[in-house]
Design an enzyme around this catalytic site. Structure first.
Site, mmCIF file in Angstrom:
data_model
loop_
_atom_site.group_PDB
_atom_site.id
_atom_site.type_symbol
_atom_site.label_atom_id
_atom_site.label_comp_id
_atom_site.label_asym_id
_atom_site.label_seq_id
_atom_site.Cartn_x
_atom_site.Cartn_y
_atom_site.Cartn_z
ATOM 1 N N GLU A 1 0.734 -1.121 0.169
ATOM 2 C CA GLU A 1 -0.093 0.006 -0.274
ATOM 3 C C GLU A 1 0.924 1.108 0.130
ATOM 4 O OE1 GLU A 1 -3.138 0.639 -0.583
ATOM 5 O OE2 GLU A 1 -3.531 -1.448 -0.897
ATOM 6 N N CYS B 1 -12.768 2.047 -15.371
ATOM 7 C CA CYS B 1 -12.803 3.625 -15.176
ATOM 8 C C CYS B 1 -11.988 4.268 -15.163
ATOM 9 C CB CYS B 1 -13.950 3.581 -14.084
ATOM 10 S SG CYS B 1 -14.522 5.312 -13.903
ATOM 11 N N CYS C 1 -16.726 2.060 -20.904
ATOM 12 C CA CYS C 1 -17.988 2.076 -20.155
ATOM 13 C C CYS C 1 -18.991 0.696 -20.486
ATOM 14 C CB CYS C 1 -18.916 3.359 -20.468
ATOM 15 S SG CYS C 1 -17.953 4.910 -19.745
ATOM 16 N N CYS D 1 -18.265 -1.828 -17.812
ATOM 17 C CA CYS D 1 -18.405 -1.643 -16.273
ATOM 18 C C CYS D 1 -19.766 -1.975 -15.850
ATOM 19 C CB CYS D 1 -18.412 0.037 -16.639
ATOM 20 S SG CYS D 1 -18.534 0.765 -14.641
ATOM 21 N N CYS E 1 -24.452 4.940 -13.790
ATOM 22 C CA CYS E 1 -23.511 5.833 -13.635
ATOM 23 C C CYS E 1 -24.089 7.359 -14.440
ATOM 24 C CB CYS E 1 -22.403 5.618 -14.601
ATOM 25 S SG CYS E 1 -21.252 7.010 -14.721
#
Length: 378
Positions: free
Chosen positions: A54, A209, A216, A219, A225
């Site tokens: 991370e 995205c 799209c 997605c 959206c």
DNA sequence: AACGCGGGGGG
DNA sequence: CCCCCAGCGTT
């Protein structure tokens, strides 16, 4: 509706529970089929590995991180090893990744985990955030991904997905916009399968995205959206208001002693290339010989200049002209004035070098004939 | 050449 | 609080 309520709702919209549920279900279903499940830090999943990944992923994309992660874990397999490690060796493993404060913070944080948490990474947000290098989003990522507990995250991927899906206007760096996005993330993040959901949101932002040309069609959130419905996905999130970057110039001195070794000095711990090793820098307007006499206390002879190159930071451009310089009298005081070493090109050691310095040294570690002489001034 | 990324620190 | 800082890969 009362004015007070209206204002509050405009600032921090509330998502109806069923809508949040539908949202996370779609995201989780997508994760089952398309999410990444075998990244190096997901394989044996332990908190230390999640933590390292991370921190590395904070400003760096997955593909770049993988190699660095594996080498880092190889050398520092656990928190005690990292705590005991030489800071220079840690920096060496970070060299090329950028944002070197991350490496210093990581090393410091490892020490704090040893002394304050008996060597065990804590799982609560407050303790995690108290460690250097861990902010709210990274704390949430570690808590959810490493310990499987509820915590929202808000990295760049999640910001983009949410700003588009809920047509949040404004630049996400703006405090009010950021608050709205955090509120959305809190409400949408499910209390079960939080790790899968958070991983899915990051994967969705990274693979589907995306900033440039979002896919799209593939997605899981096409139907809901709002940016897509309004026909302008690319307007979100709004870009950072931009400013003109100043240009600075410097000369980097490649000082060679009679043995052919090169003088390196360590940068101060904060600022540009903090803690990394670099070449001495002489301002372009200063006569080189005088500067070397005054600052380094040695007599030199200028031999050659290399092609100037531009190194860009987020807040300025740095035009670097490398200059080959022969040291005539390697004076005694030279090595005492600060952390300095004579570096043997033929036997490079575990030392974190500033990125442009690495490139310059690689360039001179070849016959002059290979040098690119054409090149435009930056 | 411009852009974006998470957190720290200073004004 | 808000703004600046940092270094690389991507576009």
């Amino acid at each position: 509706m009362a004015d007070r309520e209206r204002r509050a709702q405009t600032a921090l919209p509330t998502i109806p529970l069923e809508e949040a549920e539908r949202f996370s279900q779609r995201v989780l279903a997508w994760f089952d089929r398309h999410g990444r499940k075998d990244l190096p830090w997901q394989q044996p999943r332990d908190p230390y590995r999640i933590w390292i990944s991370e921190i590395m992923l904070q400003q760096t994309q997955v593909n770049t991180v993988i190699g660095y992660f594996e080498r880092f874990i190889q050398s520092f397999p656990d928190i005690p090893t990292l705590t005991a490690a030489d800071p220079d060796k840690v920096m060496h493993h970070w060299s090329g990744l950028g944002y070197y404060a991350r490496a210093r913070n990581l090393h410091r944080a490892a020490g704090e985990v040893m002394t304050r948490h008996q060597g065990v990474l804590p799982d609560d947000l407050d303790s995690l955030q108290a460690l250097p290098g861990i902010g709210r989003s990274t704390a949430g990522a570690i808590r959810s991904l490493a310990f499987g507990q509820y915590a929202p995250i808000l990295d760049g991927n999640v910001k983009r997905v949410l700003a588009r899906h809920f047509v949040i206007p404004g630049w996400p760096g703006n405090n009010g916009v950021q608050k709205q996005l955090w509120r959305l993330s809190e409400q949408l993040t499910p209390h079960r399968q939080t790790a899968q959901y958070n991983q899915a949101m990051m994967d969705l932002g990274a693979t589907c995205c995306v900033r440039g040309k979002p896919l799209c069609d593939s997605c899981p959130l096409v139907q809901s959206c709002q940016a897509l419905a309004e026909g302008d996905v690319s307007r979100y999130p709004a870009p950072k208001p931009k400013k003109v970057l100043p240009v600075r110039a410097t000369r980097m001195l490649i000082l060679t002693d009679p043995a052919g070794d090169i003088l390196l000095e360590q940068r101060p711990p904060s600022g540009i290339w903090g803690g990394l090793w670099s070449l001495p820098e002489c301002p372009p307007e200063q006569p080189l010989k005088d500067w070397c006499r005054q600052v380094l206390g040695c007599d030199v002879e200028e031999r050659d200049q290399l092609r100037p190159r531009r190194h860009s930071f987020s807040h300025f451009h740095l035009d670097i002209t490398p200059v080959l310089v022969a040291v005539k009298n390697p004076a005694k005081g030279l090595m005492d004035a600060g952390p300095r070493v004579w570096y043997k090109l033929s036997q490079p050691d575990d030392r974190g070098l500033a990125a442009p310095v690495s490139r310059i040294l690689r360039e001179i570690d070849r016959p002059i004939s290979e040098h690119q002489s054409g090149g435009e001034a930056p």
